[in-house]
Design a protein around this motif. Structure first.
Motif, PDB file in Angstrom:
ATOM      1  N   ASP A  23     -17.317  44.406 -15.012  1.00 35.19           N
ATOM      2  CA  ASP A  23     -17.201  45.373 -16.098  1.00 35.19           C
ATOM      3  C   ASP A  23     -16.667  46.683 -15.535  1.00 35.19           C
ATOM      4  O   ASP A  23     -17.316  47.326 -14.711  1.00 35.19           O
ATOM      5  CB  ASP A  23     -18.562  45.594 -16.762  1.00 35.19           C
ATOM      6  CG  ASP A  23     -18.481  46.499 -17.972  1.00 35.19           C
ATOM      7  OD1 ASP A  23     -17.354  46.783 -18.430  1.00 35.19           O
ATOM      8  OD2 ASP A  23     -19.541  46.917 -18.460  1.00 35.19           O
ATOM      9  N   HIS A  26     -14.278  49.700 -19.775  1.00 34.73           N
ATOM     10  CA  HIS A  26     -13.433  49.750 -20.968  1.00 34.73           C
ATOM     11  C   HIS A  26     -12.864  48.354 -21.214  1.00 34.73           C
ATOM     12  O   HIS A  26     -12.417  47.691 -20.267  1.00 34.73           O
ATOM     13  CB  HIS A  26     -12.284  50.749 -20.796  1.00 34.73           C
ATOM     14  CG  HIS A  26     -11.571  51.047 -22.065  1.00 34.73           C
ATOM     15  ND1 HIS A  26     -10.574  50.242 -22.546  1.00 34.73           N
ATOM     16  CD2 HIS A  26     -11.718  52.054 -22.960  1.00 34.73           C
ATOM     17  CE1 HIS A  26     -10.116  50.736 -23.692  1.00 34.73           C
ATOM     18  NE2 HIS A  26     -10.799  51.836 -23.954  1.00 34.73           N
ATOM     19  N   ASN A  30     -11.037  45.805 -18.518  1.00 34.30           N
ATOM     20  CA  ASN A  30     -11.676  44.520 -18.236  1.00 34.30           C
ATOM     21  C   ASN A  30     -10.724  43.366 -18.501  1.00 34.30           C
ATOM     22  O   ASN A  30     -10.633  42.422 -17.720  1.00 34.30           O
ATOM     23  CB  ASN A  30     -12.934  44.349 -19.092  1.00 34.30           C
ATOM     24  CG  ASN A  30     -14.022  45.309 -18.726  1.00 34.30           C
ATOM     25  OD1 ASN A  30     -14.024  45.896 -17.650  1.00 34.30           O
ATOM     26  ND2 ASN A  30     -14.957  45.483 -19.632  1.00 34.30           N
TER      27      ASN A  30
END
Length: 174
Positions: A23, A26, A30
């Motif tokens: 992660d 955003h 990603n």
């Protein structure tokens, strides 16, 4: 040992399809990173398998010139592989694999990021987004190739747009 301890590795692999490898904070980042990594892995496998195939053909004594004339492809040349030491052969294969991995990753990352960004900007995911993302991805791939001419850049843009649009339009049919 509880179920959570034994099932956690399997659950971790299943989560790749849902949330990606990591992660970055955003969804756009990603998606780009996840697409890049997956496609780079596919590119590496493709490059290694192709190198192994041509090494086997050259090692067996078969004439790869005749084979490439039959299937219409051009002969694949290996820098530093023929007649060199195993170390130089391995270095050439690793260099080629890395280059192809980056190209596949670049294509997937650019395409994925563009489709996501266009969907967010336009509020719809349709063939227009796919055509634009495919064209820009085709241009990016043409620009990183060894011999990028104006004609090749235009041809890659048209091909990328056509393939991407066809894939979008055929989604759900098959």
């Amino acid at each position: 040992m509880s179920y959570l301890e034994t099932g956690s590795l399997l659950d971790e692999f299943r989560s790749f399809d849902k949330g990606g490898f990591f992660d970055l904070g955003h969804p756009l980042l990603n998606r780009i990173a996840d697409s890049f990594l997956k496609a780079a892995g596919i590119g590496a496998i493709q490059a290694v398998s192709r190198d192994a195939y041509f090494t086997a053909i050259e090692g067996s004594g078969l004439d790869s010139n005749n084979m490439s004339e039959l299937d219409g492809s051009r002969k694949y040349n290996f820098p530093n592989i023929k007649g060199e030491t195993n170390r130089k052969s391995l270095e050439a294969m690793v260099k080629n694999t890395g280059k192809e991995s980056l190209q596949w990753g670049l294509a997937a990352g650019v395409y994925s990021g563009l489709t996501y960004g266009l969907k967010e900007a336009r509020g719809a995911h349709d063939w227009k987004n796919s055509a634009m993302a495919g064209a820009i991805t085709g241009v990016a791939l043409a620009l990183v190739s060894e011999d990028s001419s104006h004609e090749q850049i235009v041809q890659c843009a048209i091909t990328g747009a056509a393939i991407s649009t066809a894939a979008n339009l055929l989604t759900g049919i098959f």
